[in-house]
Design an enzyme around this catalytic site. Sequence first.
Site, PDB file in Angstrom:
ATOM      1  CB  VAL A 439      -0.986   0.024   1.199  1.00  0.00           C
ATOM      2  CG1 VAL A 439      -1.914  -1.164   1.136  1.00  0.00           C
ATOM      3  CG2 VAL A 439      -0.234   0.023   2.529  1.00  0.00           C
ATOM      4  CD  GLU A 440       0.263   5.211   3.258  1.00  0.00           C
ATOM      5  OE1 GLU A 440       1.417   5.591   3.511  1.00  0.00           O
ATOM      6  OE2 GLU A 440      -0.702   5.419   3.998  1.00  0.00           O
ATOM      7  N   GLY A 441       1.963   3.096  -2.380  1.00  0.00           N
ATOM      8  CA  GLY A 441       3.070   3.029  -3.329  1.00  0.00           C
ATOM      9  C   GLY A 441       3.818   1.734  -3.123  1.00  0.00           C
TER      10      GLY A 441
END
Length: 740
Positions: A439-441
């Site tokens: 997640v988040e990149g």
Amino acid sequence: MNWRAWRRQWLTEPLYRMARETMPSLSLTEQQAIEAGDVWWDAQLFSGNPDWKTLVNVKPVALTPDERAFMDGPVAQVCRMLNDWQITWQHGDLPDEVWAFLKQHGFFGMIIPKEYGGLGFSPYAHSEVVRQISVRSVTAAVTVMVPNSLGPGELLMQFGTQEQRQYWLPRLARGEEIPCFGLTSPEAGSDAAAMTDSGVVCRRDIDGVDTLGILLNWRKRYITLSPVATVLGLAFKLSDPDGLIGDTPELGISVALVPTSLPGVVTGRRHLPAMQAFQNGPTEGNDVFVPIDALIGGVAQAGQGWQMLMSALAAGRGISLPSLSAAACTFAAHTSGAYARVRTQFGIPIGKFEGVQEKLGRLAGNAYLVEAARRFTCAGLQLGYKPSVVSAIMKLHATERMRQSVNDAMDIHAGKAVIDGPANYLGNLYRALPVAITVEGANILTRSLIVFGQGAIRAHPYLMKEVVALGNSDQLAGEDAFDAVIWKHLAHSLKNALRATGTAWTAGRFVAAPKGSRAAAPYYRSLNRYAAAFALVSEVALLTLGGSLKRKEMLSARLGDVLAELYLLSAVLKRWQDEGQHESDLPLVAWCAQQGFATIEKRLDDVLLNLPMRSAGWVLRALLLPPGMRATPPSDKATALCANLLLEPSDTRDRLVGAVWEGHDSPSVEQLERAFELVVEIQPLLDRIKHAGLRDWRLAHASGAITDAQANSLEAAEKAVAAVIDVDDFAPGEFERQPV
Ligand SMILES: Cc1cc2nc3c(=O)[nH]c(=O)nc-3n(C[C@H](O)[C@H](O)[C@H](O)COP(=O)(O)OP(=O)(O)OC[C@H]3O[C@@H](n4cnc5c(N)ncnc54)[C@H](O)[C@@H]3O)c2cc1C
């Protein structure tokens, strides 16, 4: 004057034309990502000559009395309410009373300012809350993290209109609204800007009133909190074919707040992410109409969604997952050390075996480093920076080290961590690892494209100005701007080349370290040396590869690793200083430094060996990596010193692992710590018994060699250890998963 005119005509102009042709073309979304956020300590490192005084003077993070009271009150209380086994395997969700408690005490509004009814916490306090909850329950930590990270709250604070803030922020702070944020769609994951979710500006008759608004259609997936969310922050591509809000038909990515109760919103189904019980699921919208003021920031922000998201990510990415990772690294080090002390095989504690020590040493080093980086990053955020490159480094490297630490802990605990049940304090953390990595990149993308790709342009002292000059549509103005920086850039590069070579061949011996750095002085000097080498190699890579460096992801990833190591090691030195320069903590600093320097040299070497211009690579190798003077990873002795710090009680151990478990009433971890204390306490007695040639303390007791009281302590320790090494088992039918 003549010289300037001559230089402009004969040198700058041809150089400008050549550079314009080879300059990488940046898409609008790449440009917006690069421009988002600020630069901070990363810029110092990129300069090749970091100013250590700046580092030393960064104010160490601390909680305010209100924040401390919140940690001791609601945070401690909610930790006691969390039973991760029940949450994961029985409820499949947080219990109702935990949801109610979190809402009531403002956990969903930690970053919302007090004037809007939020807690108005500093980045450090926010991080501390996430860290403490993480070790009790990943589900609870993620539930708390999301509303305080990239999502409606942060976006409203940065970009919302006054009316939007006034309406939404108090409701979010009180937990009356549960937010989620929908960016990812099935066809657009890492390349989120490729989404096909749409919004069309149009007019509709709503309850007899002609209303300007947006007709939305979307299909999103993986959205955390979406099954229970009452408001969805939605990213979509906005078009205005009838020119109702301006004269741009395709406005691009925009962000709106969509109440999930509206007709056409389909929500409530759940994904099951790595068997974690936090709420996550798909969401769909079919011809959902929202008034135009649902756009965050109103019409003025229409089409600015990508930039808004990148800006929100620049801060949030530095807090949530790094805090969870710091907690996990510390927890893994703590439990592994204690377990390796109490678990004996072949007649001795397993922590004494060199094979186990290798892992314990790394656990201790990683725990020290990730916690150092968490504090340092929070300190930067507290200064008001939104350091996008630093937060990408933190997301990537904190989660990668967490993966390494939790794997090491699993290996040391072996069957104890494999068998699931309430007594297993590691298994769920292990299962959750891929969530943090993705997640988040996702980490591969962040490593390959973001850290160096963004860092090179943002944090470099001149490159951004050059890129802007090269992109100027007015060529003359562009040449002027280019002329003003390119020569400074070249002089800077030349100085760096000299410094990098000089410091490499003298092992940085003559570089100044900050005043009062004492035993850490050699590490500062080496960091200076590697920063200069990194700056030089980056310049050469950029110069020889130009735009194609963007596609050379393996080179870009390695350069990003070097920048990351420089950042993480700066944080380690800062931590040692801020904690009072304890000599007993030096083995940890030394381990981190030796590991980091060896990684830096390896990555630089790999870049130079793979530079397409082979001659440049060989020259730089000779200048920067003198044979016979190469950095080596920590020696076995250095690793064992760190491992032993986890096996014995000491102030260093308390500083390293104490804060994450104390007072948190986790039965299995409390039991482990109690067994550890008892085993340490009885060790001298056991040694005496052994020296007396007696095989067993019971025999010693029977023969009168030890007193009743001593025998009682030995028995208590034995029972405590037996309880720790015990694992769960279930009767047939006793263990049944409830449907989620
Ligand atoms: C549990 C969970 C919670 C989530 N929560 C949310 C949420 O609340 N809101 C939201 O909008 N999204 C959320 N996401 C989505 C998450 O951000 C995406 O999963 C992530 O962006 C990756 O997309 P993907 O899974 O489709 O992988 P893909 O994009 O298919 O990528 C696959 C692999 O390729 C790599 N890759 C892709 N492009 C490149 C490149 N150019 N160079 C190198 N490597 C590359 C990636 O790093 C990855 O390893 C969540 C996901 C999960 C699993």
